[in-house]
Design a protein around this motif. Structure first.
Motif, PDB file in Angstrom:
ATOM      1  N   GLN B 173     -29.389   5.873  10.211  1.00 45.28           N
ATOM      2  CA  GLN B 173     -29.913   5.341  11.482  1.00 45.28           C
ATOM      3  C   GLN B 173     -29.460   3.895  11.696  1.00 45.28           C
ATOM      4  OE1 GLN B 173     -31.799   6.913  13.728  1.00 45.28           O
ATOM      5  NE2 GLN B 173     -32.479   8.748  12.645  1.00 45.28           N
ATOM      6  N   GLY B 174     -29.216   3.187  10.588  1.00 45.90           N
ATOM      7  CA  GLY B 174     -28.790   1.793  10.714  1.00 45.90           C
ATOM      8  C   GLY B 174     -27.295   1.590  10.504  1.00 45.90           C
ATOM      9  N   PHE B 175     -26.552   2.668  10.457  1.00 41.64           N
ATOM     10  CA  PHE B 175     -25.113   2.575  10.175  1.00 41.64           C
ATOM     11  C   PHE B 175     -24.304   2.111  11.373  1.00 41.64           C
ATOM     12  CE2 PHE B 175     -23.935   5.501   6.366  1.00 41.64           C
ATOM     13  CZ  PHE B 175     -24.783   4.780   5.541  1.00 41.64           C
ATOM     14  N   GLU B 176     -23.345   1.232  11.100  1.00 42.78           N
ATOM     15  CA  GLU B 176     -22.230   1.017  12.030  1.00 42.78           C
ATOM     16  C   GLU B 176     -21.092   1.913  11.549  1.00 42.78           C
ATOM     17  OE1 GLU B 176     -21.525  -3.200  11.869  1.00 42.78           O
ATOM     18  OE2 GLU B 176     -22.836  -3.504  13.612  1.00 42.78           O
ATOM     19  N   THR B 177     -19.981   1.900  12.277  1.00 38.77           N
ATOM     20  CA  THR B 177     -18.867   2.764  11.861  1.00 38.77           C
ATOM     21  C   THR B 177     -18.393   2.382  10.455  1.00 38.77           C
ATOM     22  OG1 THR B 177     -17.341   1.281  13.007  1.00 38.77           O
ATOM     23  CG2 THR B 177     -18.024   3.268  14.190  1.00 38.77           C
ATOM     24  N   GLY B 178     -18.417   1.093  10.160  1.00 40.84           N
ATOM     25  CA  GLY B 178     -17.943   0.630   8.854  1.00 40.84           C
ATOM     26  C   GLY B 178     -18.731   1.235   7.704  1.00 40.84           C
ATOM     27  N   GLY B 324     -17.923  -2.285  21.720  1.00 44.45           N
ATOM     28  CA  GLY B 324     -16.794  -2.789  20.933  1.00 44.45           C
ATOM     29  C   GLY B 324     -15.512  -2.007  21.171  1.00 44.45           C
ATOM     30  N   TRP B 325     -15.626  -0.719  21.337  1.00 47.38           N
ATOM     31  CA  TRP B 325     -14.420   0.093  21.529  1.00 47.38           C
ATOM     32  C   TRP B 325     -14.080   0.211  23.008  1.00 47.38           C
ATOM     33  CZ3 TRP B 325     -14.310   4.900  17.736  1.00 47.38           C
ATOM     34  CH2 TRP B 325     -14.435   4.439  16.418  1.00 47.38           C
ATOM     35  N   GLN B 337     -13.698  -4.293  12.960  1.00 44.71           N
ATOM     36  CA  GLN B 337     -14.034  -4.701  11.593  1.00 44.71           C
ATOM     37  C   GLN B 337     -14.683  -3.552  10.820  1.00 44.71           C
ATOM     38  OE1 GLN B 337     -14.444  -8.343  10.264  1.00 44.71           O
ATOM     39  NE2 GLN B 337     -12.721  -8.626  11.650  1.00 44.71           N
ATOM     40  N   VAL B 338     -14.217  -3.319   9.637  1.00 44.50           N
ATOM     41  CA  VAL B 338     -14.839  -2.372   8.708  1.00 44.50           C
ATOM     42  C   VAL B 338     -14.911  -3.044   7.348  1.00 44.50           C
ATOM     43  CG1 VAL B 338     -14.441  -0.228   7.403  1.00 44.50           C
ATOM     44  CG2 VAL B 338     -14.230  -0.227   9.891  1.00 44.50           C
ATOM     45  N   VAL B 343      -9.508  -3.796  10.688  1.00 43.98           N
ATOM     46  CA  VAL B 343      -8.726  -2.591  10.395  1.00 43.98           C
ATOM     47  C   VAL B 343      -7.327  -2.779  10.974  1.00 43.98           C
ATOM     48  CG1 VAL B 343      -8.515  -0.102  10.747  1.00 43.98           C
ATOM     49  CG2 VAL B 343     -10.783  -1.131  10.438  1.00 43.98           C
ATOM     50  N   ASN B 344      -6.371  -2.982  10.102  1.00 46.19           N
ATOM     51  CA  ASN B 344      -5.003  -3.216  10.544  1.00 46.19           C
ATOM     52  C   ASN B 344      -4.139  -2.016  10.172  1.00 46.19           C
ATOM     53  OD1 ASN B 344      -2.488  -4.088  11.198  1.00 46.19           O
ATOM     54  ND2 ASN B 344      -2.656  -6.074  10.154  1.00 46.19           N
ATOM     55  N   PRO B 345      -3.668  -1.254  11.166  1.00 43.48           N
ATOM     56  CA  PRO B 345      -2.861  -0.064  10.864  1.00 43.48           C
ATOM     57  C   PRO B 345      -1.604  -0.399  10.045  1.00 43.48           C
ATOM     58  CG  PRO B 345      -3.471  -0.124  13.183  1.00 43.48           C
ATOM     59  CD  PRO B 345      -3.862  -1.446  12.603  1.00 43.48           C
ATOM     60  N   ALA B 346      -1.191  -1.654  10.100  1.00 45.97           N
ATOM     61  CA  ALA B 346      -0.006  -2.034   9.317  1.00 45.97           C
ATOM     62  C   ALA B 346      -0.272  -1.916   7.817  1.00 45.97           C
ATOM     63  CB  ALA B 346       0.408  -3.469   9.664  1.00 45.97           C
ATOM     64  N   ASP B 347      -1.555  -1.864   7.434  1.00 47.30           N
ATOM     65  CA  ASP B 347      -1.889  -1.687   6.014  1.00 47.30           C
ATOM     66  C   ASP B 347      -1.723  -0.236   5.549  1.00 47.30           C
ATOM     67  OD1 ASP B 347      -2.590  -4.351   5.924  1.00 47.30           O
ATOM     68  OD2 ASP B 347      -4.731  -3.973   6.276  1.00 47.30           O
TER      69      ASP B 347
END
Lengths: 60, 413
Positions: B173-178, B324-325, B337-338, B343-347
């Motif tokens: 219930q308290g979760f963000e996507t991260g 945010g999205w 942010q996660v 979150v950088n797709p280059a990683d």
């Protein structure tokens, strides 16, 4: 589908076919506007169609 | 002799949801149609350009009628509109009383964390992790026999593990996507990679793909390759995006809810309904006329039940996605942010396969393909289908499953 010019206007079957064609058009018009505007909320839908609730008779 | 009236099944079918909205849309559509006949010839922008030629043709036909025939046509339109409204109601009735129940998934629970489960489809194939969206049930990846991406892959040498998000529990219930990524997906991925003894392929669908991207950026060492199916990434204003238009309404609606209340399913369903308010009338009328014993009818019931059986969305996730999205485009701007980091797709170094269906109204192809320019090792695929049809429709095998399977088997990149 026959062209409208081929429709014999006294034929009930033809009237039904013409009515169905119009109803398809009516539905497709909503679908096309929903796609164009990304979505149509219930308020948007009512706004789009409301003139047609109020308009009676007369072909302009 | 009157046949007994069919009873409503004591099942999870509660749709179409929200019922009142579907009924209202149908009523608005068909009650207004007879009045619309009188406006056929107008050129005030009411008729969309896509249907303008047909409107003009019908206007000509109408103008050519004498008064008696015009009255007859008016009556036929009124009768036809009423019949469509009635057929829609018959279709809903037939759906709610249809005996079909989706077969239970043949999978065991490999791991349970909070309200979420990791389902193991078994076998001795190559372990593979599948991540569905948080919004609708996981089983769109395993809808029914013959319409199951999981079964297709299992029959071809894979051992699918699927995340069943379930209902958000006390913790979620308290979760963000991260938190979903770090506290649910990372342990699930480690479990699957542990069984494989090596990095494993990951498939993410819709929002599950967006989470999978973050997973690959945070725990990429456990992932051999990543497939993203209809996955939203770029929410830029310049792209067509039904969700972006609806998100502010949902965000405003949420401010009126109790502080910790999850976003109700019906609020999300109202969005899906508004993408095309004429759709439910069309599809339930079609269902009303269908042979109820056919596979097509069972498929319809399975799909509708899936679409109407979502779980509420944890409040912080809902706020993050809507604001945010959809509003701020944090993923597309590489600001999402996660675990305290962007979150950088280059990683992401593994090969990535990005499927963006051409007819997707929920996740426009441009949004899904927006990730491509950020990835070092990616390729795209464009199934000629919609958001869900791509996964389970009649062309799913040729349009998605087989190309995905071929890519999964490919050596290297």
């Amino acid at each position: 589908m026959r062209l409208h010019s081929e429709v014999r206007m006294t034929d009930t079957e033809d009237m039904t076919a013409l009515a169905e064609r119009f109803l398809d058009l009516w539905q497709d018009n909503v679908r096309a506007w929903a796609a164009e505007r990304d979505l149509l909320t219930p308020e948007d839908l009512a706004d789009l169609l409301k003139d047609h609730i109020q308009t009676g008779g007369g072909h302009d | 002799m009157t046949e007994p009236r069919p009873h409503l099944k004591p099942s999870a079918i509660r749709g179409p949801r929200p019922m009142a909205l579907h009924l209202q849309n149908s009523l608005t559509l068909w009650q207004t149609a007879p009045g619309g006949l009188a406006r056929l010839g107008t050129k005030n922008g009411f008729w969309h350009p896509a249907v303008a030629a047909e409107a003009a043709a019908l206007a000509d036909a109408f103008a050519g009628l004498d008064d008696t025939a015009q009255a007859a046509l008016q009556a036929a339109v009124e009768t036809g509109a009423g019949a469509r409204a009635q057929a829609f109601l018959r279709g809903i009735n037939a759906y709610l009383t249809h005996p079909y129940t989706r077969p239970e998934t043949q999978a065991s629970v490999a791991l349970r964390l909070g309200g979420a489960e990791l389902l193991d489809y078994g076998g001795d194939g190559q372990p593979l992790l599948m991540i569905p969206s948080l919004i609708n049930p996981y089983y769109i990846l395993d809808l029914k026999p013959g319409r199951s991406l999981a079964a297709y892959l299992k029959a071809r040498g894979f051992r699918p593990f699927i995340v069943n998000w379930g209902e958000p529990g006390a913790a979620e219930q308290g979760f963000e996507t991260g938190a979903y990524v770090m506290e649910r997906l990372v342990p699930f991925l480690r479990h699957v990679a542990g069984i494989a003894g090596a990095p494993v392929p990951v498939i993410g669908n819709c929002m599950g793909g967006t989470l999978a991207l973050a997973l690959a950026a945070r725990a990429g060492g456990h992932i051999s390759r990543l497939a993203l199916l209809a996955t939203p990434w770029d929410f830029a204003d310049s792209l067509p995006h039904a969700g972006r238009k609806y998100a502010p309404m949902l965000a405003e609606f949420m401010t009126r809810l109790p502080e910790t209340m999850p976003l109700p399913v019906d609020a999300l369903q109202s969005f899906f309904t508004s993408v095309d308010p004429s759709l439910s009338s069309r599809k339930f009328r079609r269902f009303a006329a269908m042979d109820k014993t056919s596979e097509a009818a069972e498929f319809f019931v399975a799909m509708e039940t899936w679409a109407n059986t979502g779980a509420p969305l944890a409040r912080p996730v809902a706020e993050e996605c809507l604001v945010g999205w959809y509003r701020n485009n944090k993923p597309g701007r590489i600001e999402w942010q996660v675990d305290g980091r962007t979150v950088n797709p280059a990683d992401i170094t593994c090969p990535v396969w990005v499927a963006g269906p051409t007819e997707d109204r929920l996740v426009p192809q441009a949004s899904a393909f927006g990730i491509l320019k950020h990835l070092k090792n990616a390729e795209s695929h464009a199934p000629g289908a919609g958001h869900v049809g791509m996964l389970v429709g009649s062309k799913a095998e040729s349009g998605l499953w087989a190309p995905l399977h071929a890519w999964l088997l490919r050596e290297g990149s």
